[in-house]
Design a protein around this motif. Structure first.
Motif, short mmCIF file in Angstrom:
data_model
loop_
_atom_site.label_atom_id
_atom_site.label_comp_id
_atom_site.label_asym_id
_atom_site.label_seq_id
_atom_site.Cartn_x
_atom_site.Cartn_y
_atom_site.Cartn_z
N VAL A 1 -37.99 7.53 -86.75
CA VAL A 1 -39.47 7.84 -88.07
C VAL A 1 -40.47 8.28 -87.48
O VAL A 1 -41.01 6.80 -87.22
CB VAL A 1 -38.93 7.14 -89.24
CG1 VAL A 1 -39.26 6.11 -89.10
CG2 VAL A 1 -40.29 8.12 -90.23
N ALA B 1 -35.98 1.51 -95.39
CA ALA B 1 -34.99 2.28 -95.52
C ALA B 1 -34.66 1.88 -97.15
O ALA B 1 -34.12 0.64 -96.26
CB ALA B 1 -34.33 3.10 -94.36
N LEU C 1 -36.79 7.51 -96.80
CA LEU C 1 -37.26 6.50 -95.77
C LEU C 1 -39.05 6.40 -97.24
O LEU C 1 -39.78 7.22 -97.38
CB LEU C 1 -37.65 7.52 -94.95
CG LEU C 1 -36.75 7.08 -93.62
CD1 LEU C 1 -37.22 8.49 -92.56
CD2 LEU C 1 -35.70 6.09 -93.02
N SER D 1 -39.57 10.38 -98.28
CA SER D 1 -38.85 11.23 -97.15
C SER D 1 -38.55 11.68 -98.95
O SER D 1 -38.01 10.98 -99.33
CB SER D 1 -38.84 10.72 -96.50
OG SER D 1 -37.17 9.51 -97.13
N SER E 1 -27.60 8.08 -94.14
CA SER E 1 -27.92 7.07 -92.81
C SER E 1 -27.79 7.72 -91.06
O SER E 1 -28.12 6.86 -90.48
CB SER E 1 -27.06 5.99 -92.93
OG SER E 1 -25.60 6.20 -93.50
N GLN F 1 -37.40 11.86 -88.02
CA GLN F 1 -37.94 12.34 -89.15
C GLN F 1 -40.08 11.77 -89.16
O GLN F 1 -40.01 11.12 -88.19
CB GLN F 1 -37.27 11.16 -90.52
CG GLN F 1 -36.01 11.53 -90.81
CD GLN F 1 -35.38 13.17 -90.55
OE1 GLN F 1 -35.71 13.42 -92.08
NE2 GLN F 1 -34.82 13.70 -89.74
#
Length: 400
Positions: free
Chosen positions: A293, A315, A361, A380, A385, A391
């Motif tokens: 990310v 996360a 996230l 997000s 997963s 991302q």
């Protein structure tokens, strides 16, 4: 240790000087006092002699006064400059007694409460041992000097195992567990030493130790290896293969023990097939989750934050416990930044990304450095997963 004792002796001489100097000064004062007393006695003797001569008619009154005045002048001349005697409340024997007792008492206290043995051990460990026996002696002395050192006990136990002394090693590892707690690695080492100390006989005690170690850490290598050995010795070849395969995946590719372990798996496979059995295929390993990310800050917030503010990126499961499954910590000065969140970043072993199909996230800015509360946040949309594409996460909202 010679330089240590030389320094201690020098300090002792300095201390004794403070006690002995007053004694020497007292002796000099005593000598001066004795000389004054002698002069007074001579003066009195001279006056008595003059009085006798006057009574016999040898001297008249004028001569008598002249002689007495002369004797007085001589007395004054002899006693001039003599200091007044000092009076000591302690008495003369006490300084000498203290001069003897101070070093004796100091030496006794140091030998009882001091750390000369630890100083000597430090000097020894600064040099490489010449043999395994020398290393063992050093470790034994270190443990004797520091019986509450779990680290020293652990290394001594490993050394005993290397010297094929499993009985002694088992006792040492038991003490280590008592001091350091029931950590999986220590339990595995204790179980292994106990197994070999018992003549390679499996016991309820060894079983309990390995069960406890693997319950706390399913990847504990010593317990996995030991269970594989015990299974092979009892001709449970499939169990041995399973345990050793679990151990094999924990070892790095360059580990020298991989070849021996693979050889054990091969021998167990041959024996299982020779007895008419068939090796069961291990279930496919779960692929570890890894999310990439890129985190950035909204332009309108750049003037409202400070470079040192903490940034928590994590996360969490969309349907599950609220605790983060994986987390990283940066600062505003690091943004924009690209981070990876995976099973290796799990906050707890049982809460991994790969154990939850869908996650969210989150990136939070906290001026106080608190991951659970801050000033600004970015979230997000829920995603799998197992997502592999990178991302993008923008911190753009007040954290409410």
């Amino acid at each position: 240790m010679i330089d240590f004792w030389l320094a201690a002796g020098l300090l002792l001489l300095v201390a004794l000087s403070f006690l002995l100097i007053p004694v020497l000064r007292g002796r000099r004062a005593q000598l001066e006092e004795d000389r004054t007393a002698l002069n007074v006695a001579l003066y009195q003797e001279r006056v008595a002699e003059l009085q006798t001569q006057q009574e016999e008619g040898v001297l008249d009154a004028t001569q008598m006064d002249t002689g007495r005045a002369e004797a007085a002048r001589e007395l004054l001349a002899d006693t001039e400059g003599v200091e007044a005697p000092r009076v000591s409340r302690l008495g003369k024997p006490w300084p000498l007694l203290a001069a003897i007792l101070v070093p004796v008492l100091g030496l006794g206290l140091y030998l009882h409460f001091g750390a000369s043995d630890k100083v000597e051990l430090t000097r020894e460990f600064s040099q490489a041992p010449q043999s395994m026996e020398e290393m063992t002696r050093r470790l034994e002395r270190a443990v004797a000097a520091q019986p509450d050192s779990a680290e020293g006990l652990y290394f001594l136990g490993r050394t005993y195992m290397a010297q094929d002394r499993p009985g002694d090693a088992a006792k040492i590892f038991e003490r280590t567990v008592t001091l350091a707690g029931r950590q999986p690695e220590l339990l595995g080492q204790w179980a292994q030493a106990q197994y070999f100390a018992d003549g390679k006989k499996w016991s309820d005690k060894v079983q309990a130790l390995t069960d406890e170690a693997l319950k706390a850490d399913p990847k504990e290598v010593t317990s996995l290896g030991l269970l594989g050995i015990a299974a092979f010795e009892s001709q449970r070849y499939q169990d041995a293969i399973d345990y050793w395969n679990r151990l094999l995946v924990q070892l790095p590719p360059e580990d020298s023990s991989r070849a021996a372990l693979q050889g054990g798996i091969t021998r167990a496979t041959e024996k299982l097939e020779a007895s008419g059995g068939k090796v069961a295929q291990a279930p496919a390993a779960k692929v570890a989750a890894l999310l990439k990310v890129r985190v950035d800050l909204a332009p309108e917030l750049k003037a409202k934050v400070q470079p040192g503010d903490s940034v928590f990126i994590f996360a969490r499961a969309t349907a599950g416990p609220p605790a983060p499954l994986a987390a990283k910590r940066l600062t505003v000065a690091d943004l924009p930044a690209t981070v990876e969140l995976g099973d290796a970043d799990a906050m707890m072993p049982q809460l991994k990304l790969s154990n939850f199909p869908e996650v969210q996230l989150v990136a939070r800015i906290s001026r106080a450095g608190q991951p659970t509360a801050g000033e600004w946040i970015g979230r997000s949309q829920p995603l799998a997963s197992s997502t592999t594409t990178q991302q993008t996460l923008t911190i753009d909202s007040p954290d409410k």
